[in-house]
Design a protein around this motif. Structure first.
Motif, PDB file in Angstrom:
ATOM      1  N   LYS A 159      -3.638   4.689   4.630  1.00 25.78           N
ATOM      2  CA  LYS A 159      -3.041   3.362   4.463  1.00 25.78           C
ATOM      3  C   LYS A 159      -2.994   2.592   5.781  1.00 25.78           C
ATOM      4  CE  LYS A 159       0.895   4.925   2.922  1.00 25.78           C
ATOM      5  NZ  LYS A 159       0.626   6.375   3.171  1.00 25.78           N
ATOM      6  N   LEU A 209       0.870  -1.174   0.000  1.00 28.06           N
ATOM      7  CA  LEU A 209       0.000   0.000   0.000  1.00 28.06           C
ATOM      8  C   LEU A 209       0.903   1.219   0.000  1.00 28.06           C
ATOM      9  CD1 LEU A 209      -2.591  -1.064   2.743  1.00 28.06           C
ATOM     10  CD2 LEU A 209      -2.535  -1.684   0.317  1.00 28.06           C
ATOM     11  N   VAL A 234       2.529  -1.495   4.303  1.00 29.75           N
ATOM     12  CA  VAL A 234       2.498  -0.069   4.030  1.00 29.75           C
ATOM     13  C   VAL A 234       3.934   0.407   3.907  1.00 29.75           C
ATOM     14  CG1 VAL A 234       1.987   2.212   4.990  1.00 29.75           C
ATOM     15  CG2 VAL A 234       0.301   0.377   5.163  1.00 29.75           C
ATOM     16  N   PHE A 246      -2.991   4.769  -2.631  1.00 28.16           N
ATOM     17  CA  PHE A 246      -3.970   5.573  -1.910  1.00 28.16           C
ATOM     18  C   PHE A 246      -3.604   7.050  -2.083  1.00 28.16           C
ATOM     19  CE2 PHE A 246      -4.942   1.554  -0.264  1.00 28.16           C
ATOM     20  CZ  PHE A 246      -5.977   1.576   0.661  1.00 28.16           C
TER      21      PHE A 246
END
Length: 274
Positions: free
Chosen positions: A62, A54, A221, A238
């Protein structure tokens, strides 16, 4: 398409090989802290035994998204989650769900290593005992096997009874990963696990994460696009739009970095935005 124009529907990944089965599926997932919306309407399929990165700028949701997947959001006052999350056939947002059992299946590693202020041995033995494993021989076996899995056994086998706080930063993070793996999870959630480490320790932890591919379903992440490209199978971007975190694009690493469908994705992976 301008990066300021509204986005269309988010395409599913389209790699040139057969997709594995989705293990986690979110549908129109949104998260609110009081009156503030962290992210909204995230629909995403996470594929079994792969690594999904992410990425995106700070504040785009995230980490909040990760926290929904094992109900860590339950611990945050005035936090409200809407939409759907399924882990196989399990409805993760069912209020009757046993969150302790869920968090055994879905382990989480945080940005800053957080070993307990106990010995190395007790850091691993404590969660095992909490989950009903009492036999000392079995505990010792799990501890040795798990420390071998994260490449720590030879480094600490002669000091298992010394404080975990005396370990280096990279060793602490590998110990935290071992602590999660000891419970035999299906899924590992990693929130920027290398960002607090020096480059050498970061490389060791990154190699460890890559070595777990095919054994666990991993969501990581990371702000490090090079890292995402090196270790991930899939990548989700994102972004904050209209003050709210949103999913911009999701696809295979090759597609996201070499043939992005959204102009914003292309700008971000090429260092123009973000």
């Amino acid at each position: 398409m301008s990066i300021f124009e509204p986005l269309g529907s988010i395409p599913e990944p389209s790699p040139n090989y057969e997709l594995p089965q989705p293990l986690i599926q979110t549908q129109l997932l949104s998260l609110h802290y009081g009156k503030t919306t962290a992210f909204k309407d995230i629909t995403l399929s996470i594929y079994a035994q792969t690594i999904t990165a992410l990425v995106g700028p700070s504040g785009c949701g995230k980490t909040s998204f990760l926290s929904c997947l094992n109900r860590m959001t339950d611990l945050i006052p005035r936090c409200r989650v809407s939409g759907n999350i399924r882990l196989g056939s399990l409805n993760i947002l069912d209020p009757k769900i046993d969150t302790i059992t869920l968090r055994r299946r879905v382990g989480m590693i945080f940005q800053k290593p957080n070993p307990f202020p106990f010995s190395i041995w007790k850091n691993l033995a404590l969660p095992l005992r909490e989950h009903g494993i009492k036999d000392r021989e079995q505990i010792d076996h799990i501890i040795e096997t798990t420390l071998q899995d994260v490449g720590l056994w030879n480094e600490v086998k002669n000091r298992l009874n010394t404080s975990a706080l005396a370990l280096s930063g990279g060793q602490k993070q590998r110990l935290c990963i071992a602590r999660a793996l000891a419970l035999k999870p299906e899924i590992l959630l990693l929130d920027e696990p290398c960002s607090a480490l020096d480059p050498i320790s970061s490389a060791v932890v990154e190699d460890l994460i890559a070595s777990l591919r095919g054994r666990y379903t991993i969501l990581i992440v990371t702000h490090n696009l090079a890292q995402a490209r090196r270790i991930a199978d899939y990548t989700a971007l994102f972004w904050v739009q209209d003050g709210v975190g949103q999913l911009i694009e999701y696809g295979s690493v090759k597609q996201i970095f070499e043939a992005p469908q959204e102009a914003l994705t292309a700008a971000y992976v090429n260092g123009i935005r973000g």
